[in-house]
Design a protein around this motif. Sequence first.
Motif, PDB file in Angstrom:
ATOM      1  N   LEU A 292      90.881 -86.728 -25.203  1.00  0.00           N
ATOM      2  CA  LEU A 292      89.223 -87.463 -25.962  1.00  0.00           C
ATOM      3  C   LEU A 292      89.752 -86.844 -27.097  1.00  0.00           C
ATOM      4  N   ILE A 293      89.558 -85.330 -27.364  1.00  0.00           N
ATOM      5  CA  ILE A 293      90.143 -85.783 -29.125  1.00  0.00           C
ATOM      6  C   ILE A 293      91.232 -86.715 -29.654  1.00  0.00           C
ATOM      7  N   TYR A 306      80.879 -85.007 -30.780  1.00  0.00           N
ATOM      8  CA  TYR A 306      80.899 -83.579 -31.126  1.00  0.00           C
ATOM      9  C   TYR A 306      79.643 -83.658 -31.033  1.00  0.00           C
ATOM     10  N   TYR A 307      78.501 -84.514 -31.136  1.00  0.00           N
ATOM     11  CA  TYR A 307      76.993 -84.914 -31.071  1.00  0.00           C
ATOM     12  C   TYR A 307      76.289 -83.995 -29.571  1.00  0.00           C
ATOM     13  N   ALA A 308      77.029 -85.179 -28.432  1.00  0.00           N
ATOM     14  CA  ALA A 308      76.895 -84.729 -26.948  1.00  0.00           C
ATOM     15  C   ALA A 308      77.152 -83.118 -27.057  1.00  0.00           C
ATOM     16  N   LEU A 309      78.572 -83.094 -26.786  1.00  0.00           N
ATOM     17  CA  LEU A 309      79.628 -81.494 -26.676  1.00  0.00           C
ATOM     18  C   LEU A 309      78.221 -80.325 -27.300  1.00  0.00           C
ATOM     19  N   HIS A 310      77.900 -80.848 -28.342  1.00  0.00           N
ATOM     20  CA  HIS A 310      77.357 -79.501 -29.213  1.00  0.00           C
ATOM     21  C   HIS A 310      76.333 -79.274 -28.216  1.00  0.00           C
ATOM     22  N   PHE A 311      75.017 -80.397 -27.733  1.00  0.00           N
ATOM     23  CA  PHE A 311      73.912 -79.457 -26.753  1.00  0.00           C
ATOM     24  C   PHE A 311      74.268 -79.798 -25.713  1.00  0.00           C
ATOM     25  N   ALA A 324      87.523 -77.874 -28.144  1.00  0.00           N
ATOM     26  CA  ALA A 324      87.443 -79.272 -28.128  1.00  0.00           C
ATOM     27  C   ALA A 324      86.299 -79.221 -29.064  1.00  0.00           C
ATOM     28  N   LEU A 325      85.768 -78.453 -29.293  1.00  0.00           N
ATOM     29  CA  LEU A 325      83.699 -78.549 -30.190  1.00  0.00           C
ATOM     30  C   LEU A 325      84.542 -78.502 -31.770  1.00  0.00           C
ATOM     31  N   ALA A 326      85.448 -77.536 -31.702  1.00  0.00           N
ATOM     32  CA  ALA A 326      85.815 -77.369 -33.225  1.00  0.00           C
ATOM     33  C   ALA A 326      86.837 -77.946 -34.134  1.00  0.00           C
ATOM     34  N   SER A 327      87.667 -78.810 -33.138  1.00  0.00           N
ATOM     35  CA  SER A 327      88.647 -80.680 -33.355  1.00  0.00           C
ATOM     36  C   SER A 327      87.221 -81.568 -33.728  1.00  0.00           C
ATOM     37  N   MET A 328      86.429 -81.501 -33.641  1.00  0.00           N
ATOM     38  CA  MET A 328      85.635 -82.658 -33.561  1.00  0.00           C
ATOM     39  C   MET A 328      84.550 -82.300 -34.674  1.00  0.00           C
ATOM     40  N   LYS A 329      84.268 -81.687 -34.570  1.00  0.00           N
ATOM     41  CA  LYS A 329      83.169 -80.820 -35.733  1.00  0.00           C
ATOM     42  C   LYS A 329      83.475 -81.329 -37.511  1.00  0.00           C
ATOM     43  N   PRO A 330      81.940 -82.090 -37.217  1.00  0.00           N
ATOM     44  CA  PRO A 330      82.211 -82.409 -39.393  1.00  0.00           C
ATOM     45  C   PRO A 330      82.203 -81.246 -40.202  1.00  0.00           C
ATOM     46  N   GLU A 331      81.980 -81.641 -41.058  1.00  0.00           N
ATOM     47  CA  GLU A 331      82.366 -80.728 -42.459  1.00  0.00           C
ATOM     48  C   GLU A 331      80.677 -80.818 -42.356  1.00  0.00           C
ATOM     49  N   ASP A 332      80.253 -81.473 -42.550  1.00  0.00           N
ATOM     50  CA  ASP A 332      78.518 -81.065 -42.403  1.00  0.00           C
ATOM     51  C   ASP A 332      78.198 -81.396 -41.054  1.00  0.00           C
TER      52      ASP A 332
END
Length: 373
Positions: A292-293, A306-311, A324-332
């Motif tokens: 997935l990543i 990331y939006y979906a996984l974050h919530f 998995a979250l960290a690997s897709m997290k944008p800077e902003d």
Amino acid sequence: MTGQPELALLLSLARHELNDHDVSEVRGLLLAHRGALDWGRFLDLAARHRLLPLVGRNIISYRLDHDADRKPLTPYRQVFSGAYVGNRVRNQVQHAEYATVLNALNAADVRYLVRKGPVLDTYGFADLGARQSSDLDLLVDRVDMGAFGAVVEKLGYQQGLLAPDGTVRPYSRRAQVYWKAHLNNSLPFVKYSGSVEVDHFKVDPCHQIAQKSAAVEVTNADLFARSVAQDICGVSSRAMSEVDQMLDLCLHLHKEATALYYLESGKGLRLRQLLDIVVLTRAWPEETWHELIELAHACSAATEIYYALHFASLCYPEAIPQRALASMKPEDTAYLEDFGHMEGKPGRWRASFFERLLGDDQVRTTSSEVPRM
């Protein structure tokens, strides 16, 4: 997380299955707030988030309606059991109808991939009464829409809006032009059921899983190439690969959670969408998360995923791997609080995420230009 006992109870019950710790937590909530819970509000929340059948099943199956002395912990036992049993009957009727549609498409050699609901009903929840479903969502190439339309129209479906008398009236010309120009779906095909269990059936053909305005790069050719054979509604069908299903769920969640068209009609982010993600990935090994990543970065969809996984992780923190979250997290990450970009009318939430789950959305300050009729 939230000081609202009704939402805390819903989050604790909205699970595919409960372990001993979960059952103890729910029982503790019920005992701690006995006599103080607003059950009307709880029922509204469960229904609005499309979780009432699952919640009902869990309350009854795990015997959470009474304490150890057989004193009631929850009112309305018949409502909870009825929601689950009724939904199972409803889904059985829907699956029988949609089996007819899939068989007809197969007989006519129309290419399609089944999306979301029927796949999750069968292979995710594995309980036809637990998940509240409605549409038959399909991915169909635009070039195949002529053949597709001919098949479903022969079965009594029409593109239009269901009138109170059960007839279908056509969408306005403006709506037809707008959807074709701006959205990735054709207008849905509907048919009045004539039954008590289901008001109507809806077949919803999508032509791309990413919105036209999105930067996501995923082709139907790739999705069909990676598709798998699955038995859907008792019919041999094609569905997206598991990782592509996850991509589709995340893109769809992001669209509905941020587009004014959905927010204004009360169909924004719902807890059931987050639970779908948790259920689909609950048995994923590390290598599937890695797939997935890789896909997220390859097709420029990391922001939406990331939006979906974050919530999802806010509601189900144990279910989403932090790597998995960290690997897709944008800077902003400020975009997590934005909405309305699809319509070119951006806004920012004033309410917190959990306040929004409770219905404090504060979004009706601007409007979508997507025609509804």
